[in-house]
Design a protein around this motif. Structure first.
Motif, PDB file in Angstrom:
ATOM      1  N   ALA A  20      -3.974   0.389   5.565  1.00  0.00           N
ATOM      2  CA  ALA A  20      -5.395   0.097   5.362  1.00  0.00           C
ATOM      3  C   ALA A  20      -5.679  -0.285   3.911  1.00  0.00           C
ATOM      4  O   ALA A  20      -6.480  -1.186   3.644  1.00  0.00           O
ATOM      5  N   ARG A  21      -5.022   0.370   2.972  1.00  0.00           N
ATOM      6  CA  ARG A  21      -5.208   0.027   1.556  1.00  0.00           C
ATOM      7  C   ARG A  21      -4.746  -1.405   1.285  1.00  0.00           C
ATOM      8  O   ARG A  21      -5.434  -2.176   0.622  1.00  0.00           O
ATOM      9  N   ALA A  22      -3.571  -1.761   1.777  1.00  0.00           N
ATOM     10  CA  ALA A  22      -3.050  -3.115   1.569  1.00  0.00           C
ATOM     11  C   ALA A  22      -3.953  -4.146   2.244  1.00  0.00           C
ATOM     12  O   ALA A  22      -4.253  -5.198   1.671  1.00  0.00           O
ATOM     13  N   GLN A  23      -4.417  -3.846   3.455  1.00  0.00           N
ATOM     14  CA  GLN A  23      -5.284  -4.781   4.179  1.00  0.00           C
ATOM     15  C   GLN A  23      -6.619  -4.963   3.470  1.00  0.00           C
ATOM     16  O   GLN A  23      -7.171  -6.061   3.451  1.00  0.00           O
ATOM     17  N   THR A  24      -7.139  -3.919   2.867  1.00  0.00           N
ATOM     18  CA  THR A  24      -8.400  -4.015   2.120  1.00  0.00           C
ATOM     19  C   THR A  24      -8.273  -4.990   0.956  1.00  0.00           C
ATOM     20  O   THR A  24      -9.169  -5.804   0.706  1.00  0.00           O
ATOM     21  N   VAL A  25      -7.152  -4.931   0.255  1.00  0.00           N
ATOM     22  CA  VAL A  25      -6.928  -5.868  -0.854  1.00  0.00           C
ATOM     23  C   VAL A  25      -6.805  -7.288  -0.319  1.00  0.00           C
ATOM     24  O   VAL A  25      -7.379  -8.237  -0.872  1.00  0.00           O
ATOM     25  N   GLY A  66       0.824  -1.206   0.000  1.00  0.00           N
ATOM     26  CA  GLY A  66       0.000   0.000   0.000  1.00  0.00           C
ATOM     27  C   GLY A  66       0.858   1.255   0.000  1.00  0.00           C
ATOM     28  O   GLY A  66       1.942   1.281   0.589  1.00  0.00           O
ATOM     29  N   HIS A  67       0.366   2.280  -0.674  1.00  0.00           N
ATOM     30  CA  HIS A  67       1.063   3.563  -0.775  1.00  0.00           C
ATOM     31  C   HIS A  67       0.073   4.700  -0.514  1.00  0.00           C
ATOM     32  O   HIS A  67      -1.139   4.509  -0.608  1.00  0.00           O
ATOM     33  N   SER A  68       0.619   5.876  -0.242  1.00  0.00           N
ATOM     34  CA  SER A  68      -0.214   7.073  -0.096  1.00  0.00           C
ATOM     35  C   SER A  68       0.480   8.241  -0.776  1.00  0.00           C
ATOM     36  O   SER A  68       1.644   8.165  -1.151  1.00  0.00           O
ATOM     37  N   SER A  69      -0.256   9.316  -0.910  1.00  0.00           N
ATOM     38  CA  SER A  69       0.353  10.552  -1.411  1.00  0.00           C
ATOM     39  C   SER A  69       1.085  11.207  -0.241  1.00  0.00           C
ATOM     40  O   SER A  69       0.859  10.865   0.915  1.00  0.00           O
ATOM     41  N   ASP A 105      -8.129  -8.493   2.425  1.00  0.00           N
ATOM     42  CA  ASP A 105      -9.474  -8.897   2.846  1.00  0.00           C
ATOM     43  C   ASP A 105     -10.329  -9.286   1.642  1.00  0.00           C
ATOM     44  O   ASP A 105     -11.077 -10.263   1.694  1.00  0.00           O
ATOM     45  N   TYR A 106     -10.214  -8.534   0.568  1.00  0.00           N
ATOM     46  CA  TYR A 106     -10.964  -8.844  -0.652  1.00  0.00           C
ATOM     47  C   TYR A 106     -10.574 -10.224  -1.184  1.00  0.00           C
ATOM     48  O   TYR A 106     -11.427 -11.036  -1.525  1.00  0.00           O
ATOM     49  N   ILE A 107      -9.284 -10.477  -1.250  1.00  0.00           N
ATOM     50  CA  ILE A 107      -8.812 -11.791  -1.729  1.00  0.00           C
ATOM     51  C   ILE A 107      -9.356 -12.893  -0.839  1.00  0.00           C
ATOM     52  O   ILE A 107      -9.883 -13.898  -1.322  1.00  0.00           O
ATOM     53  N   PHE A 108      -9.250 -12.725   0.458  1.00  0.00           N
ATOM     54  CA  PHE A 108      -9.718 -13.747   1.391  1.00  0.00           C
ATOM     55  C   PHE A 108     -11.231 -13.950   1.282  1.00  0.00           C
ATOM     56  O   PHE A 108     -11.714 -15.082   1.259  1.00  0.00           O
ATOM     57  N   ASN A 109     -11.973 -12.862   1.201  1.00  0.00           N
ATOM     58  CA  ASN A 109     -13.431 -12.959   1.201  1.00  0.00           C
ATOM     59  C   ASN A 109     -14.013 -13.455  -0.123  1.00  0.00           C
ATOM     60  O   ASN A 109     -15.133 -13.968  -0.142  1.00  0.00           O
ATOM     61  N   LYS A 126       2.010 -11.599   1.551  1.00  0.00           N
ATOM     62  CA  LYS A 126       2.726 -10.705   2.469  1.00  0.00           C
ATOM     63  C   LYS A 126       2.240  -9.273   2.272  1.00  0.00           C
ATOM     64  O   LYS A 126       2.172  -8.780   1.149  1.00  0.00           O
ATOM     65  N   LEU A 127       1.904  -8.626   3.368  1.00  0.00           N
ATOM     66  CA  LEU A 127       1.478  -7.223   3.330  1.00  0.00           C
ATOM     67  C   LEU A 127       2.652  -6.304   3.615  1.00  0.00           C
ATOM     68  O   LEU A 127       3.501  -6.603   4.463  1.00  0.00           O
ATOM     69  N   ASP A 128       2.680  -5.203   2.917  1.00  0.00           N
ATOM     70  CA  ASP A 128       3.682  -4.172   3.159  1.00  0.00           C
ATOM     71  C   ASP A 128       2.993  -2.824   2.954  1.00  0.00           C
ATOM     72  O   ASP A 128       1.996  -2.728   2.245  1.00  0.00           O
ATOM     73  N   PHE A 129       3.511  -1.818   3.589  1.00  0.00           N
ATOM     74  CA  PHE A 129       2.928  -0.476   3.427  1.00  0.00           C
ATOM     75  C   PHE A 129       4.051   0.531   3.538  1.00  0.00           C
ATOM     76  O   PHE A 129       4.880   0.479   4.424  1.00  0.00           O
TER      77      PHE A 129
END
Length: 85
Positions: free
Chosen positions: A25-30, A8-11, A32-36, A56-59
């Motif tokens: 939060a952006r990385a976790q949302t993706v 995940g990245h931000s401005s 969660d989408y994959i899991f769900n 693996k999550l990274d931010f």
């Protein structure tokens, strides 16, 4: 076995600490989408668990932004990148 990296990245607007939370939060949302959306009924639970441990999550927060404030693509700094390695 390949690993899926979700980053995940931000401005660079606002506080760096807040941007780190946003990118997480952006990385976790993706994730969660994959899991769900994974149809777990078609797979052995151990296979599902094995697949999930290879994600693996990274931010990065605002540390790896691509476009400057004056760029018309500035909003693209707010993104999630997927890499299979």
């Amino acid at each position: 076995k390949d690993t899926l990296y979700i980053t995940g990245h931000s401005s660079p607007d606002g506080l760096t600490s807040h941007n780190l939370v946003l990118s997480e939060a952006r990385a976790q949302t993706v994730m969660d989408y994959i899991f769900n959306t994974l149809d777990k009924s078609n797979y052995d639970p151990q296979v599902v668990q094995s697949l999930l441990t290879r994600i693996k999550l990274d931010f990065k927060g605002d540390l790896a932004y691509l476009y400057s404030v004056d760029s018309s693509n500035y909003d693209l700094n707010r993104r999630v990148e997927l890499m299979l390695n």
